[in-house]
Design a protein around this motif. Structure first.
Motif, PDB file in Angstrom:
ATOM      1  N   ASP A   1      -1.659  -6.092   0.359  1.00  0.00           N
ATOM      2  CA  ASP A   1      -2.832  -6.426   1.180  1.00  0.00           C
ATOM      3  C   ASP A   1      -2.254  -6.586   2.742  1.00  0.00           C
ATOM      4  OD1 ASP A   1      -1.493  -8.914   1.302  1.00  0.00           O
ATOM      5  OD2 ASP A   1      -3.049  -9.938  -0.158  1.00  0.00           O
ATOM      6  N   THR A  61      -1.970   0.111   0.927  1.00  0.00           N
ATOM      7  CA  THR A  61      -2.840  -1.105   1.149  1.00  0.00           C
ATOM      8  C   THR A  61      -4.094  -0.967   0.550  1.00  0.00           C
ATOM      9  OG1 THR A  61      -1.779  -1.591   3.296  1.00  0.00           O
ATOM     10  CG2 THR A  61      -3.630  -2.834   2.860  1.00  0.00           C
ATOM     11  N   THR A  79       3.456 -11.419   3.875  1.00  0.00           N
ATOM     12  CA  THR A  79       4.743 -11.449   3.071  1.00  0.00           C
ATOM     13  C   THR A  79       4.314 -10.324   1.866  1.00  0.00           C
ATOM     14  OG1 THR A  79       3.427 -13.074   1.697  1.00  0.00           O
ATOM     15  CG2 THR A  79       5.178 -13.853   3.021  1.00  0.00           C
ATOM     16  N   SER A  80       3.236  -9.397   1.967  1.00  0.00           N
ATOM     17  CA  SER A  80       3.122  -8.501   0.985  1.00  0.00           C
ATOM     18  C   SER A  80       4.034  -7.422   0.792  1.00  0.00           C
ATOM     19  CB  SER A  80       1.560  -7.714   1.534  1.00  0.00           C
ATOM     20  OG  SER A  80       1.533  -6.876   0.529  1.00  0.00           O
ATOM     21  N   SER A 139      -1.450  -9.320   4.247  1.00  0.00           N
ATOM     22  CA  SER A 139      -0.614 -10.642   4.492  1.00  0.00           C
ATOM     23  C   SER A 139       0.626 -10.306   4.859  1.00  0.00           C
ATOM     24  CB  SER A 139      -0.703 -11.661   2.967  1.00  0.00           C
ATOM     25  OG  SER A 139      -0.055 -10.797   2.087  1.00  0.00           O
TER      26      SER A 139
END
Length: 213
Positions: free
Chosen positions: A79, A42, A83-84, A81
């Motif tokens: 990141d 990340t 759905t990353s 999110s």
């Protein structure tokens, strides 16, 4: 949420303290003996990832002299999110499928650090749903291509905090590093800096992979 924010801070801090080793990215039509497919952590900087991907690729180049290596940086947000990891999962599988079709003799080494380990887990059929920045499986490497995955190298793998690990087809080809106290991969771990120390394992990971190629 506190753990997710901690993970982001760890990755950002790592970018400030770890030097980047430049690794060439593979084009879709580039055929080589070994394609190193790396999913970064990340917010991790670097070509393939400054903490893990770049040093692992460099170590593999030194150990696999006489072999032609290319690399691919998994294209995903990396990141926080929701759905990353799923986007990374889809991109990794699409890349392996494309390369395998274009280059019948090519083999693969999969590398995943932190959220990138979730991406690799999903891609080999081990769900990271419920893990820090994990996701359900959206794509898996087809069974016909499994023998062409020479090694799976995982670092700070979040599914380990759930008591899970890589099992089945890929188990004997997988090495999974979790530093003592790393809160991302060790349930109850309290040493946040441990998550940034996996560069030290690059040589051991490369030795493991070289032994399976």
């Amino acid at each position: 949420m506190r753990i997710r924010l901690c993970l982001a801070a760890l990755s950002l801090a790592g970018g400030a303290t770890v030097a980047t080793v430049t690794a060439p990215a593979a084009n879709a039509a580039t055929c080589s003996d070994i394609d190193v497919v790396a999913a970064r952590g990340t917010f991790e900087p670097g070509t393939l990832g400054a903490i893990v991907g770049d040093p692992v690729f460099s170590a593999l180049q030194k150990k696999l002299t006489g072999r032609n290596l290319t690399s691919y940086k998994v294209n995903y947000p990396a990141d926080l999110s929701l759905t990353s990891a799923a986007q990374g999962n889809s991109d990794l599988v699409n890349h392996v499928n494309s390369q395998a079709a274009a280059c019948p003799g090519q083999r693969f080494v999969l590398v995943g650090y932190s959220q990138g380990a979730n991406v690799v887990d999903n891609s080999i059929g081990i769900s990271s749903a419920g893990a820090v920045v994990g996701s359900p499986i959206v794509a898996s490497i087809p069974a016909a291509l499994e023998p062409r995955v020479a090694a799976v190298l995982l670092f700070g793998n979040p599914i380990r905090a759930l008591g899970k690990s890589v099992t089945g087809t890929y188990q004997s080809r997988t090495i999974d590093f979790c530093a003592t106290g790393d809160p991302v991969c060790e349930n109850g771990g309290g040493d946040v800096l441990a998550h940034l120390g996996y560069t030290a394992d690059a040589d051991a990971a490369a030795t493991f992979a070289a032994g399976r190629i």
